[in-house]
Design an enzyme around this catalytic site. Structure first.
Site, PDB file in Angstrom:
ATOM      1  N   ASP A  10      36.052  20.499 -18.782  1.00 11.40           N
ATOM      2  CA  ASP A  10      37.496  20.316 -18.601  1.00 11.40           C
ATOM      3  C   ASP A  10      38.310  20.820 -19.785  1.00 11.40           C
ATOM      4  O   ASP A  10      39.298  21.533 -19.605  1.00 11.40           O
ATOM      5  CB  ASP A  10      37.822  18.830 -18.364  1.00 11.40           C
ATOM      6  CG  ASP A  10      37.532  18.410 -16.925  1.00 11.40           C
ATOM      7  OD1 ASP A  10      37.419  19.295 -16.042  1.00 11.40           O
ATOM      8  OD2 ASP A  10      37.420  17.191 -16.688  1.00 11.40           O
ATOM      9  N   ARG A  60      39.116   6.642 -29.252  1.00 11.72           N
ATOM     10  CA  ARG A  60      40.368   7.333 -28.939  1.00 11.72           C
ATOM     11  C   ARG A  60      41.387   7.274 -30.069  1.00 11.72           C
ATOM     12  O   ARG A  60      41.969   8.289 -30.432  1.00 11.72           O
ATOM     13  CB  ARG A  60      40.972   6.829 -27.614  1.00 11.72           C
ATOM     14  CG  ARG A  60      40.170   7.154 -26.345  1.00 11.72           C
ATOM     15  CD  ARG A  60      39.377   8.414 -26.430  1.00 11.72           C
ATOM     16  NE  ARG A  60      38.692   8.786 -25.201  1.00 11.72           N
ATOM     17  CZ  ARG A  60      37.369   8.940 -25.080  1.00 11.72           C
ATOM     18  NH1 ARG A  60      36.567   8.695 -26.106  1.00 11.72           N
ATOM     19  NH2 ARG A  60      36.819   9.328 -23.944  1.00 11.72           N
ATOM     20  N   ASP A 109      41.638   6.346 -20.753  1.00 10.41           N
ATOM     21  CA  ASP A 109      41.699   7.202 -21.942  1.00 10.41           C
ATOM     22  C   ASP A 109      43.029   7.933 -22.070  1.00 10.41           C
ATOM     23  O   ASP A 109      43.538   8.112 -23.175  1.00 10.41           O
ATOM     24  CB  ASP A 109      40.520   8.174 -21.947  1.00 10.41           C
ATOM     25  CG  ASP A 109      39.194   7.448 -22.191  1.00 10.41           C
ATOM     26  OD1 ASP A 109      39.205   6.464 -22.957  1.00 10.41           O
ATOM     27  OD2 ASP A 109      38.178   7.836 -21.605  1.00 10.41           O
ATOM     28  N   SER A 139      29.348  11.059 -15.644  1.00  7.22           N
ATOM     29  CA  SER A 139      30.330  11.327 -16.694  1.00  7.22           C
ATOM     30  C   SER A 139      29.979  10.398 -17.857  1.00  7.22           C
ATOM     31  O   SER A 139      29.961   9.179 -17.694  1.00  7.22           O
ATOM     32  CB  SER A 139      31.743  11.030 -16.175  1.00  7.22           C
ATOM     33  OG  SER A 139      32.606  10.814 -17.274  1.00  7.22           O
TER      34      SER A 139
HETATM   35  N1  ARG Z   1      35.667   2.337 -18.854  1.00  3.39           N
HETATM   36  C1  ARG Z   1      35.465   2.586 -20.236  1.00  3.39           C
HETATM   37  C2  ARG Z   1      36.762   2.485 -20.973  1.00  3.39           C
HETATM   38  O1  ARG Z   1      37.785   2.565 -20.385  1.00  3.39           O
HETATM   39  C3  ARG Z   1      34.746   3.878 -20.460  1.00  3.39           C
HETATM   40  C4  ARG Z   1      35.551   5.132 -20.334  1.00  3.39           C
HETATM   41  C5  ARG Z   1      34.676   6.291 -20.523  1.00  3.39           C
HETATM   42  N2  ARG Z   1      35.424   7.504 -20.616  1.00  3.39           N
HETATM   43  C6  ARG Z   1      35.007   8.654 -20.106  1.00  3.39           C
HETATM   44  N3  ARG Z   1      35.799   9.684 -20.271  1.00  3.39           N
HETATM   45  N4  ARG Z   1      33.877   8.778 -19.432  1.00  3.39           N
HETATM   46  O2  ARG Z   1      36.769   2.272 -22.163  1.00  3.39           O
END
Ligand code: ARG
Length: 402
Positions: free
Chosen positions: A14, A94, A123, A174
């Protein structure tokens, strides 16, 4: 309209397509910034990929110690677990990435930042709210959310434009990974009834055949040594991941509430995170005064929620962290953890030079120093209100029959 943006670049499909697309469709110059947060990978190759996709500049930043010391550490002090079970793996990386893309935007004279998040996840919230907290003047561009391509179409785009990508059409999961653990989504695990296939795990396995013990030394609430060896926080996490992971400890399988209103089935592996939180909490039981400990426990879920919701850079998160830090001055000592094959872990022992545990007060042996004669009056006065209530309105009083 922005002219130059700094893109949080992962090296994946991406964000590689995003480099090209932002230029082609939005006329933007792209500076790609890849942060090493402990996810592994060849960062020299990642940098080359960004340049090959058309980035005007590509920067790699080693943010591992920063993630450990500035984000994981305060989170561990707060025993932070979202919904009581998720140690905030992705939510903690993040803000460190945000800090760097904002910094690079300043250095490269960019007027915007970009990220590769979709519109369905947390995210995007963390990137955007974090960026606005640090740099409200920067424009935010979210190409993946805007372009409306499926994964197949994104791969077609990359092939058509000869972008160097490593993605294959049959990728199923993912995965987001950093020092604090791994988050695994998509594929068969999107059905909450299905057991997670064992091949999704890399940090946990079942190689241990006997129980293993390890001793963690904490100073001021933070782990500083493992089995007598002094280690940086980042190194200690890595070592503990291997010790705990070998017993299969650290797997989490939950249906979690995202900030954006979606319930999602998430699998995590966080052996060191879970072990450290378990040990830290236990040592607090030995070292924290009761009221302080109880008040802290009320704030911990709020802290976790704020971090999960992208509010790392917020006055409330900072205020809670200040309170938490104040409580940690005497959280010093050792905790012995025992891991058993099959994923079990218990605290086997704990000790501290500043423990509030007092043997003389606790023991039923001859060494007892407790003033037993004080107890009778204390308990009588403590229960006085109930005694009065009982004699007038309760079992012993006139109101008893009503
Ligand atoms: N659900 C988790 C969170 O919001 C994991 C997110 C994982 N992110 C990803 N881009 N696969 O913190």
């Amino acid at each position: 309209m922005a002219k130059r943006v700094v893109l949080a670049y992962s090296g994946g499909l991406d964000t590689s397509v995003a480099v090209h697309w932002l230029q082609r469709e939005r006329g933007l110059e792209v500076v790609a910034v890849a942060c090493d947060v402990g996810q592994g990978g060849d960062f020299a190759a990642i940098r080359e990929r960004a340049l090959a996709a058309g980035a005007v500049e590509a920067v790699v930043i080693d943010a591992k110690d920063e993630l450990a010391n500035d984000f994981i550490a305060p989170s561990l002090l707060a025993n932070a677990m979202y919904e009581g079970r998720y140690p905030l793996v992705s939510a903690l990386s993040r803000p460190v990435i945000v800090r760097h893309i904002v910094d690079q935007a300043r250095r490269h004279g960019a007027d915007g930042v970009a990220h590769g998040c979709t519109g369905k996840g947390n995210d995007q919230v963390r990137f955007e709210v974090g960026t606005r907290a640090l740099a409200p003047d920067l424009e935010i561009v979210a190409p993946v959310r805007d372009w409306g391509m499926t994964r197949e179409q994104t791969i077609d785009y990359a092939e058509r434009e000869n972008l160097p990508i490593t993605a294959t059409r049959d990728r199923i999961y993912s995965i987001d990974e950093n020092l604090w653990g791994r988050a695994i989504e998509c594929g068969i695990i999107e059905d909450p009834w299905e057991s997670p296939p064992v091949d999704i795990y890399t940090l946990t396995n079942e190689t241990a055949t006997a129980p293993v013990e390890t001793t963690i030394r904490f100073e001021g609430g933070l782990p500083v040594a493992l089995d007598g060896q002094a280690l940086s926080l980042a190194a200690l996490i890595g070592r503990l991941d291997r010790i705990a992971g070998a017993s299969g400890f650290g797997r989490i399988d939950i249906v979690e509430n995202r900030r954006v209103g979606i319930k999602s089935r998430e699998i995590y592996e966080s052996p060191a995170a879970l072990a450290l939180i378990m040990a830290h909490k236990d040592l607090e039981g030995l070292c924290l005064e009761r009221d302080v400990m109880h008040e802290k426990e009320r704030l911990e879920p709020r802290f976790a929620e704020l971090v999960y919701d992208g509010m790392w850079f917020s006055p409330l998160r900072e205020a809670i962290s200040a309170f938490v830090a104040e409580t940690q001055r005497h959280v010093t000592g050792e905790v012995r953890l025992r891991f058993t094959p099959g994923g079990g872990a218990v605290v086997a022992g704990r000790r501290s030079p500043v423990a509030l545990y007092d043997y003389g007060l606790a023991t039923y042996d001859a060494a007892d120093t407790f003033r037993h004669e004080d107890a009778e009056g204390y308990v009588r006065i403590y229960g006085l209100g109930i005694t009065t209530w009982a004699s007038r309105q309760g079992a012993g009083g006139a109101g008893a029959s009503r």
